[in-house]
Design a protein around this motif. Structure first.
Motif, PDB file in Angstrom:
ATOM      1  N   GLN A  80       0.625  -0.949  -0.244  1.00  0.00           N
ATOM      2  CA  GLN A  80       0.325  -0.189   0.110  1.00  0.00           C
ATOM      3  C   GLN A  80       1.172   1.478  -0.194  1.00  0.00           C
ATOM      4  OE1 GLN A  80      -2.854  -0.531  -0.532  1.00  0.00           O
ATOM      5  NE2 GLN A  80      -3.691  -1.371   0.207  1.00  0.00           N
ATOM      6  N   PHE A  81       0.423   2.355  -0.845  1.00  0.00           N
ATOM      7  CA  PHE A  81       1.173   3.214  -0.489  1.00  0.00           C
ATOM      8  C   PHE A  81       1.058   3.976   0.911  1.00  0.00           C
ATOM      9  CE2 PHE A  81      -0.533   5.075  -4.763  1.00  0.00           C
ATOM     10  CZ  PHE A  81       0.074   4.210  -5.278  1.00  0.00           C
ATOM     11  N   ASP A  82       2.664   4.311   1.130  1.00  0.00           N
ATOM     12  CA  ASP A  82       2.510   5.067   2.949  1.00  0.00           C
ATOM     13  C   ASP A  82       2.727   6.144   2.308  1.00  0.00           C
ATOM     14  OD1 ASP A  82       4.375   6.100   4.412  1.00  0.00           O
ATOM     15  OD2 ASP A  82       5.362   4.180   5.472  1.00  0.00           O
ATOM     16  N   PHE A  83       2.019   7.708   2.427  1.00  0.00           N
ATOM     17  CA  PHE A  83       2.712   8.964   2.227  1.00  0.00           C
ATOM     18  C   PHE A  83       2.586   9.782   3.231  1.00  0.00           C
ATOM     19  CE2 PHE A  83      -1.583   7.012   1.003  1.00  0.00           C
ATOM     20  CZ  PHE A  83      -1.926   7.284  -0.178  1.00  0.00           C
ATOM     21  N   ALA A  84       3.766   9.196   3.713  1.00  0.00           N
ATOM     22  CA  ALA A  84       4.723   9.808   4.912  1.00  0.00           C
ATOM     23  C   ALA A  84       6.093   9.495   3.897  1.00  0.00           C
ATOM     24  CB  ALA A  84       4.173   9.250   6.488  1.00  0.00           C
ATOM     25  N   TYR A  85       5.842   8.673   3.425  1.00  0.00           N
ATOM     26  CA  TYR A  85       7.725   8.321   2.912  1.00  0.00           C
ATOM     27  C   TYR A  85       7.427   8.532   1.546  1.00  0.00           C
ATOM     28  CZ  TYR A  85      10.870   5.268   0.342  1.00  0.00           C
ATOM     29  OH  TYR A  85      11.617   4.916  -0.572  1.00  0.00           O
ATOM     30  N   PHE A  86       6.479   9.036   0.864  1.00  0.00           N
ATOM     31  CA  PHE A  86       6.419   9.793  -0.407  1.00  0.00           C
ATOM     32  C   PHE A  86       6.764  11.303   0.043  1.00  0.00           C
ATOM     33  CE2 PHE A  86       4.273   6.035  -2.431  1.00  0.00           C
ATOM     34  CZ  PHE A  86       4.961   5.797  -3.522  1.00  0.00           C
ATOM     35  N   GLU A  87       5.876  11.891   1.176  1.00  0.00           N
ATOM     36  CA  GLU A  87       6.592  13.208   1.892  1.00  0.00           C
ATOM     37  C   GLU A  87       7.643  13.675   1.862  1.00  0.00           C
ATOM     38  OE1 GLU A  87       4.031  16.110   2.780  1.00  0.00           O
ATOM     39  OE2 GLU A  87       2.559  14.978   1.473  1.00  0.00           O
ATOM     40  N   GLU A  88       8.499  12.847   2.339  1.00  0.00           N
ATOM     41  CA  GLU A  88       9.743  12.323   2.453  1.00  0.00           C
ATOM     42  C   GLU A  88      10.430  12.865   1.460  1.00  0.00           C
ATOM     43  OE1 GLU A  88      11.158   9.889   5.124  1.00  0.00           O
ATOM     44  OE2 GLU A  88       9.225  10.927   7.006  1.00  0.00           O
ATOM     45  N   LEU A  89      10.195  11.441   0.317  1.00  0.00           N
ATOM     46  CA  LEU A  89      10.635  12.262  -0.850  1.00  0.00           C
ATOM     47  C   LEU A  89      11.006  13.388  -1.608  1.00  0.00           C
ATOM     48  CD1 LEU A  89      10.201   8.340  -2.061  1.00  0.00           C
ATOM     49  CD2 LEU A  89      11.906   9.441  -1.031  1.00  0.00           C
ATOM     50  N   TYR A  90       9.343  13.690  -1.649  1.00  0.00           N
ATOM     51  CA  TYR A  90       9.293  15.593  -2.017  1.00  0.00           C
ATOM     52  C   TYR A  90       9.981  16.046  -1.608  1.00  0.00           C
ATOM     53  CZ  TYR A  90       5.435  13.882  -5.515  1.00  0.00           C
ATOM     54  OH  TYR A  90       5.065  13.385  -6.807  1.00  0.00           O
ATOM     55  N   ASP A  91      10.206  15.920   0.064  1.00  0.00           N
ATOM     56  CA  ASP A  91      11.366  16.916   0.378  1.00  0.00           C
ATOM     57  C   ASP A  91      12.499  17.095  -0.186  1.00  0.00           C
ATOM     58  OD1 ASP A  91       8.818  18.119   2.162  1.00  0.00           O
ATOM     59  OD2 ASP A  91       9.510  16.864   3.679  1.00  0.00           O
ATOM     60  N   LEU A  92      13.041  15.949  -0.144  1.00  0.00           N
ATOM     61  CA  LEU A  92      14.229  15.760  -0.513  1.00  0.00           C
ATOM     62  C   LEU A  92      14.475  16.386  -1.738  1.00  0.00           C
ATOM     63  CD1 LEU A  92      17.076  15.035   0.030  1.00  0.00           C
ATOM     64  CD2 LEU A  92      16.349  13.016  -0.583  1.00  0.00           C
ATOM     65  N   ARG A  93      13.452  15.910  -2.634  1.00  0.00           N
ATOM     66  CA  ARG A  93      13.558  16.176  -4.617  1.00  0.00           C
ATOM     67  C   ARG A  93      13.195  17.988  -4.566  1.00  0.00           C
ATOM     68  NH1 ARG A  93       7.705  15.826  -8.501  1.00  0.00           N
ATOM     69  NH2 ARG A  93       9.213  16.986 -10.545  1.00  0.00           N
ATOM     70  N   THR A  94      12.636  18.116  -3.703  1.00  0.00           N
ATOM     71  CA  THR A  94      12.503  19.720  -3.969  1.00  0.00           C
ATOM     72  C   THR A  94      14.389  20.746  -3.489  1.00  0.00           C
ATOM     73  OG1 THR A  94      10.042  19.692  -2.841  1.00  0.00           O
ATOM     74  CG2 THR A  94      11.234  21.802  -3.048  1.00  0.00           C
ATOM     75  N   VAL A  95      14.563  19.634  -2.374  1.00  0.00           N
ATOM     76  CA  VAL A  95      16.249  20.315  -2.740  1.00  0.00           C
ATOM     77  C   VAL A  95      17.250  20.078  -3.170  1.00  0.00           C
ATOM     78  CG1 VAL A  95      18.282  19.990  -0.533  1.00  0.00           C
ATOM     79  CG2 VAL A  95      15.955  20.059   0.317  1.00  0.00           C
ATOM     80  N   LEU A  96      17.418  19.329  -3.735  1.00  0.00           N
ATOM     81  CA  LEU A  96      18.020  18.945  -5.049  1.00  0.00           C
ATOM     82  C   LEU A  96      17.878  19.666  -6.381  1.00  0.00           C
ATOM     83  CD1 LEU A  96      18.287  14.680  -4.534  1.00  0.00           C
ATOM     84  CD2 LEU A  96      19.664  16.184  -3.720  1.00  0.00           C
ATOM     85  N   GLU A  97      16.712  19.421  -6.207  1.00  0.00           N
ATOM     86  CA  GLU A  97      16.363  20.519  -7.943  1.00  0.00           C
ATOM     87  C   GLU A  97      16.338  21.745  -7.761  1.00  0.00           C
ATOM     88  OE1 GLU A  97      12.513  19.386 -10.019  1.00  0.00           O
ATOM     89  OE2 GLU A  97      13.005  17.260  -8.972  1.00  0.00           O
ATOM     90  N   CYS A  98      16.011  22.734  -6.600  1.00  0.00           N
ATOM     91  CA  CYS A  98      16.436  23.993  -6.015  1.00  0.00           C
ATOM     92  C   CYS A  98      17.985  24.218  -5.455  1.00  0.00           C
ATOM     93  CB  CYS A  98      15.875  24.559  -4.438  1.00  0.00           C
ATOM     94  SG  CYS A  98      14.025  25.245  -4.701  1.00  0.00           S
TER      95      CYS A  98
END
Length: 236
Positions: A80-98
């Motif tokens: 099943q989707f772990d939404f908290a996990y995906f939220e953390e991945l999106y945080d990291l994605r934002t940091v790297l791309e910025c």
């Protein structure tokens, strides 16, 4: 002799396991296997015309990557989707791309333009695509190319791994025409800001762009997944 050698090479356990691994992963990404779906090793082995050994090897690999889990002694299920996990991945994605955008904006204008030439042609100059899945794949390429262009190979590697992990979620963002149009518009705005060395503006647009996709994660329902299956699976 050569034909026999080629056949035996294709039938090696590690080759079969790799084939099963990629087939199952595509089934998960394309929602032919949905979160919570259960299946047995025997069912997969029969469907893919292999023994259970390569199926088990493939499933253990997918389990390590977080896509499936053991259901009972012989059964498995898609996690099943772990939404908290995906939220953390999106945080990291934002940091790297910025960070990548900041580095690109510090480059000489001509060098930056050359690095981003292919992206500029696709997202600004060429006619827009209408196919949801094609745009989804190009969206991945856009963000990975943006990070890669910044010139830090380790940062690009981490971002590539991150992209793989959130791919299943991002595909849900490309089942509506309005999101496809918005992606084109926002990518063009990001590129124009970077090309004009407007670092803060580029980061703001990029952060907002990712935030919209991230917000869609919170809206995911079983109905959305079923609709995604209809959009991504061709009738047989």
């Amino acid at each position: 002799m050569q034909g026999s050698s080629q056949k035996s090479s294709k039938d090696r356990p590690e080759v079969l396991a790799d084939r099963v691994y990629h087939a199952l992963k595509n089934d998960i990404f394309d929602f032919r296997l949905m979160p919570g779906d259960r299946f047995s090793e025997s069912e997969i082995a029969t469907r893919m015309a292999v023994s259970r050994t390569p199926v088990r090897q493939a499933l253990f690999r997918l389990e390590r990557e977080g896509y499936v889990e053991v259901w009972n002694r012989l059964g498995w299920q898609v996690r099943q989707f772990d939404f908290a996990y995906f939220e953390e991945l999106y945080d990291l994605r934002t940091v790297l791309e910025c960070e990548a955008v900041k580095r690109l904006c510090r480059l000489p204008a001509r060098q930056c333009s050359e690095l981003l030439d292919r992206l500029t042609r696709f997202w600004i100059d060429e006619p827009r695509l209408a196919d949801f899945i094609a745009v989804s794949l190009h969206d991945e390429t856009f963000h990975m190319a943006l990070v890669s262009a910044a010139g830090n190979e380790e940062m690009a590697r981490i971002h590539s791994e991150l992209t793989e992990k959130i791919r299943i979620i991002r595909r849900l963002d490309f089942t509506r025409e309005d999101r496809v149009d918005a992606t084109y518009n926002e990518h063009a705005q990001i590129l124009n800001a970077v090309l004009h060395q407007q670092s803060e503006e580029a980061q703001r647009i990029l952060t907002d762009h990712i935030a919209v996709s991230r917000a869609e994660v919170r809206k995911i329902t079983l109905h959305m997944l079923q609709q995604a299956r209809l959009h991504t699976v061709s009738p047989t």
